[in-house]
Each structure stands twice: as structure tokens, then as C-alpha cells.
Scaffold this motif. Structure first.
Motif: not given
Length: 617
Positions: A312-316, A430-438, A532-543
Motif C-alpha cells: 500500500t502507499g503507507g498514507t491515508p 484508507a491506506d489503499t493498494l499502490r496503483s498497478g499492484t495486480a 541488500d537492495v534499495v528502490l530509490l523511489v517508492d515504486d514496486l514496479h522498479r523491482l
């Protein structure tokens, strides 16, 4: 060997070979070996020093084969072959150093961009100060082309930032007043003011630089495997050379075998591939702390995801606006957001952001009374407004609602709004899912990771609600940090585990996983240090591109090793049977070495099939 030494030795080896060949073509055949010796001896001496250093470190590598081949060639009158080996060996080490330097270009550029001073507003004037003197709350001036020296918030109306060095985004991003600005971003527009939020030593960019320095000092497990195999290959080389000498009664056969085996592509290809992969991953905003985790990423069997701040985004965020008494939704949000401008509470800031996204005008509130932890009251455009928890707002009503509102759904929070003493509506947060999680989970499946698990400390019913419809294999809720670690150890029985998290409570699990991945832009410092790995922006898609690059690197490294060793062995057999002279064998082997290094460099141009999602702007 240092880069400058490599250049010097290659130059000497080339000069010696050229001198010998020049004497030979001039008819001075008896003097030609002198030129060859001139080129060989400095390379051989430097090589012996390197071998001695390696042995003191407890390492035995195939540099020994290169030394033996040059020594044997000189001893048995094959000075030309020795000169060719010297040129090709010094050329190979030079090419390897050049390749690794090229592969680390983005990382060196990142380090070189670290600003040393900043321009600070002080008493109506500007002063240039060292970064260590910057304190939270200082107001800094960032001119066009300057790099933001610390993390902070934008103190001007707008700013245009180039974040390509941090995230790989090709287009500048726009930031508005109050938005966070990441240290290391370059000002691509007009000058702006930056309000420092933390000291330089604790900034995002300083942390990235420290991680890069750690990454450059790392050594992959596959490289250590190469070191172990080098002893076996050395023994096999010596055995085949001895067998060829014994079988043919000709020591030149043994010399030919030795020069074909110099040096082994296993040593050259693997480090260059991993160095190139680290650089390529950094281009996409995936900072991998070393070659070991890059290699491990290629074999992940289970992905464990944290929920809050990761899935989730971590913010309401506002998910529903319930309007009562005929007030329009935009009017309700307009009054609530205008009053919440006076509050620093995260929920208030989310409400203000939602109104700004809709383009609603927000007048300044008056007569504001803030009750910490309860709510805020005041006047907006002449109307009395109260916003906060249901109990707080109910106490300020002059007219009871027609019917009690329905209880909030699981995993949501309700913010009540009263206007002129009447309950005007509710904002459901609500703390919603990040866009494009599915889609992210589908991409992970496509990459061959068969098991995806959620691990959260949140309530079980909230975890079920937020993950409904997602392709997860298991959902574990109400986990303490030690239970998260236990879950990682349990999942490891199925194969290598990757854990993705962002909070302090995730740090132990990130350290316990085979590969820990931290959400670096907003995540806690503890999680970034443990990962061991750091995503430089809060974007799971970078993984996703990070995983694809890791798998591409492993494929390229194995191709280089298999092809190089296969060709080397074939050449050694041909030399043992007398089909290759020492000179021909040396040229063949060094051509193989150059080919595998060039093949390893292909990792610099790995193109993920799924482009990373743009960073939030």
C-alpha cells in the motif's frame, strides 16, 4: 594491478613485440629475441608480484598459468610466443579494468555529483556554507543546475527537477510547494527555495553514496566459485601439458598447451558481468549493494511482501465522500480541506491534497482551534466548520443528524465534518493498494517466481480486505518482527527468499532473507541499512527490471564461462596433439578472452521487457 600500471605494461609489451618483429624483418634474426625479452620481462615480473600477493591472501588463480607459459616459452626458445602472451595478457587485464570502469560509470557519476556546499538564507542575505553546517529548518537557495544537497520540502511555488541520476526517469518532474524534494535531484528549472528536513549526513543522497561505496567493494559468490575452480583448472592444465610433453617427447607441445590456457575466461567474464549489471540496475532506480545480492536475485523462489508502505502507499487517502443534508461532495471536501490547511496531521494533509487534485479553491481559515488528537474547528468563508473524529464533531453539533451513520468498513477510518452546527458528511479514509499492484504481481509470476506471500503486523481482517482479489499464495497477519523472521526462515525451506519492506519492524526480516529489498525514498533508515537492495523511489514496479537484469546477467556470465572454457579446452587438446604452435595457441586463447569480456559487457545494455513505471510526480 592499477589502471595506470596496466597501460604501462601493455605499452612495454607492445614495444617489445614491435622491436623484435622489426629486427626480424630487418634480417637480424639473432637479435630479434632480445626485443621479445624486453617486452616480456616487465610483464612477467609484475605478474609474479601479483601472484605473490594472491598467495598471501590465500588465493590461487590462473595467473600462475600465464606466468608458467611465458617462463616456459622463454626457457625453450619460443620468445615470440612469450611476447604474444605478454601482449595479450597485459591487454586482457587492461581490457578488464577498462570494462569494469565503463560498467561503473553511472556509479562514479553518482559519487561525483555530491555537492560540498550550499547557499543558505540568513538574516535577509545569502551565505555559502559547508553541508555539515546545514540544520533542519534551514532555508536553502537552489539555483538552476544545482544539485539538492539535502532532503527537504519545496519552499517555492513550483520546481522542475531532473531525477535521472536517482531514478532513471528521462523527463524532469514537477514539484509544488510543500512537496518533498530528494537530495541528489538537479534543478532543471528556475531557482527555488528548499526547506531542509534533515542534516546532510542523514539525507537520501548521502545514504545512496554510502550504499554505492559498499557495492563497489563487494565480491560475488560466483566469483569466489571461479577462484575455487581455478585450482582444478590449473591442475588439469599442468597434467595435459605434461602428458603432451611425455607423449610427443617435445617440450614445445607443453608450451603450446600452457599458452592456450592463459588466462581463463572464468576469471575475466564473471566480475565484468556483475559490475555491468550493478550499473544497469542503478540506471533503473534499483540500487543493489553488491554482486552477491545481484546474483541471488536471479534465483528467487519466494517473494514476501510487507503491507503498509510497501503493498500500500503507507498514507491515508479518501476512498469515499458521504454527503448529508444535500451538500455536494466538492463543497464538503472544500470546507474540510480549507480548515485542514491549519493542521499538520497526516490525515489532514491527505484531505488537503485530495482537494488540490480536484482543483478546489482553498481559502485561508480563520479563528482556528486545534485539539490535538481530536479535531479542528474554525471559520471558512464565514461558515463555522468542525472536522475530526465522530465524538469530537458530535459535541459541536447544534442539530442532531436524522439517522446515525453506518459504522465504517474494515480497514477504514472516518473523518466527520460539521458545517454551521449540522453534520454535513463524512470522509472515509484508507491506506489503499499502490496503483498497478495486480499487474506487478502478474509480472513477478511471469518472471518465474512461483510463490508470493504477504506478511504484515496489521489486523487479520484488514489484511484480508486489502488483499482481496490479489494473486497471493498466503496472507500472514498480526506478525511481530520476530515472527516475520520466523516466516522468512520457514519459507526458505522452499528455496531462496526475497523480502520487500519499508519500516523499522521489517529490518530483521530483510536481514534474514536471502535478498532484502527496502523502499528507499520514504522507508526507515533501519530497513535501508538491513536490506541488500534499495528502490530509490517508492515504486514496486522498479523491482521487475531489477529481477530481469539479474537473470540476464546470470545468463550472460554462464554463456561466457561455458563458451570460453569450452573453446579453451578444445584449443588445449589441439595444442597437445600438435595442431597448434605456441604462437598460434597464444593468439587463439587471447582472442577467446577478448570475446568473453565483450560478451560480458552486453549486461550494460540489458533491456527489461517491462519498462519501469514512472516515479510519482
Amino acid at each position: 594491478m592499477r589502471y595506470g600500471v596496466n597501460i604501462a605494461l601493455l605499452s612495454i609489451a607492445l614495444a617489445g613485440l614491435g622491436l623484435g618483429l622489426g629486427l626480424r624483418f630487418a634480417g637480424q634474426d639473432s637479435a630479434a629475441p632480445v626485443g621479445y625479452w624486453v617486452g616480456v620481462l616487465p610483464v612477467l615480473a609484475a605478474l609474479m608480484v601479483e601472484i605473490a600477493r594472491s598467495i598471501r591472501r590465500g588465493e590461487v588463480g590462473l595467473d600462475i598459468v600465464a606466468a608458467l607459459s611465458m617462463t616456459a616459452a622463454l626457457a625453450f626458445g619460443e620468445a615470440l610466443a612469450a611476447a604474444v602472451v605478454a601482449v595479450m595478457y597485459s591487454g586482457g587485464t587492461f581490457l578488464e579494468a577498462f570494462a569494469e570502469g565503463r560498467a561503473r560509470r553511472e556509479m562514479r557519476a553518482l559519487l561525483s555529483r555530491v555537492p560540498r556546499t550550499a547557499t543558505r538564507h540568513r538574516n535577509g542575505a545569502l551565505e555559502e556554507v559547508p553541508l555539515d553546517d546545514i540544520a533542519p529548518g534551514d532555508r536553502l537557495l537552489i539555483r538552476r543546475g544545482d544539485v539538492a544537497p539535502v532532503d527537504g520540502t519545496l519552499g517555492s511555488d513550483t520546481a522542475l527537477l531532473d531525477q535521472s541520476a536517482l531514478t532513471g526517469e528521462s523527463m524532469p518532474v514537477r514539484r509544488d510547494r510543500g512537496d518533498e524534494v530528494m537530495s541528489g535531484a538537479t534543478n532543471a528549472g528556475e531557482m527555488f527555495d528548499l526547506c531542509a528536513s534533515r542534516p546532510a549526513r542523514e539525507s537520501t543522497y548521502a545514504g545512496i553514496v554510502r550504499l554505492v561505496e559498499d557495492a563497489q567493494r563487494s565480491k560475488a559468490s560466483m566469483s569466489r566459485l571461479a577462484d575455487r575452480f581455478s585450482l582444478l583448472f590449473l591442475a588439469a592444465t599442468l597434467f595435459l601439458a605434461g602428458l603432451a610433453w611425455w607423449g610427443a617427447g617435445d617440450p614445445i607441445r607443453a608450451v603450446a598447451v600452457l599458452v592456450v590456457a592463459t588466462p581463463c575466461p572464468l576469471i575475466l567474464a564473471v566480475p565484468v558481468t556483475w559490475a555491468a549489471g550493478l550499473s544497469r540496475a542503478a540506471h533503473f532506480g534499483v540500487l543493489i549493494k553488491g554482486a552477491r545480492p545481484l546474483e541471488s536475485l536471479a534465483g528467487i523462489a519466494t517473494l514476501v511482501l510487507d503491507k503498509t508502505g510497501t503493498l500500500t502507499g503507507g498514507t491515508p487517502r479518501i476512498v469515499t465522500i458521504e454527503s448529508f443534508g444535500g451538500m455536494a461532495e466538492d463543497d464538503l471536501l472544500h470546507h474540510a480541506a480549507a480548515l485542514d490547511q491549519a493542521s499538520k496531521h497526516p490525515v489532514a494533509q491527505a484531505i488537503v491534497a485530495a482537494a488540490q487534485e480536484r482543483g478546489l479553491p482553498l481559502p485561508a481559515p480563520e479563528d482556528v482551534v486545534d485539539s490535538p488528537g481530536e479535531g479542528v474547528s474554525g471559520t471558512v468563508a464565514g461558515r463555522s466548520v468542525s472536522i475530526g473524529g465522530t465524538a469530537y464533531v458530535t459535541r459541536r453539533l447544534t442539530q442532531a443528524p436524522d439517522s446515525p451513520p453506518a459504522p465504517p468498513a474494515v480497514g477504514t477510518a472516518v473523518v466527520a465534518v460539521a458545517v454551521d452546527g449540522r453534520l454535513a458528511g463524512r470522509l472515509v479514509m484508507a491506506d489503499t493498494l499502490r496503483s498497478g499492484t495486480a499487474q506487478f504481481l502478474a509480472n513477478i509470476r511471469r518472471l518465474g517466481i512461483p510463490r508470493i506471500v504477504l506478511a504484515t503486523g496489521d489486523r487479520r481482517e484488514v489484511a484480508r480486505e486489502i488483499t482481496e482479489g490479489l494473486a497471493l499464495d498466503a496472507v500472514h497477519a498480526e506478525l511481530t518482527p520476530d515472527r516475520k523472521v520466523l516466516l522468512i526462515l520457514t519459507e526458505r525451506t522452499r528455496g531462496p527468499v526475497m523480502m520487500v519492506g519499508d519500516g523499522v519492524n521489517d529490518a530483521p526480516a530483510l536481514a534474514a532473507a536471502d535478498v532484502g529489498v527496502a523502499m528507499g525514498a520514504r522507508g526507515a533508515a533501519a530497513s535501508a541499512e538491513a536490506a541488500d537492495v534499495v528502490l530509490l523511489v517508492d515504486d514496486l514496479h522498479r523491482l521487475v527490471p531489477g529481477l530481469e537484469i539479474a537473470r540476464g546477467c546470470r545468463r550472460i556470465a554462464l554463456q561466457s564461462v561455458a563458451a570460453g572454457l569450452g573453446l579453451s579446452v578444445a584449443g588445449m587438446i589441439a595444442a597437445a596433439l600438435g595442431y597448434l604452435t605456441p604462437v598460434q595457441g597464444a593468439l587463439l586463447q587471447e582472442a577467446i578472452d577478448v570475446a568473453v569480456i565483450l560478451n560480458a559487457l552486453r549486461a550494460l545494455w540489458i533491456t527489461p521487457s517491462t519498462a519501469p513505471a514512472p516515479a510519482p510526480s
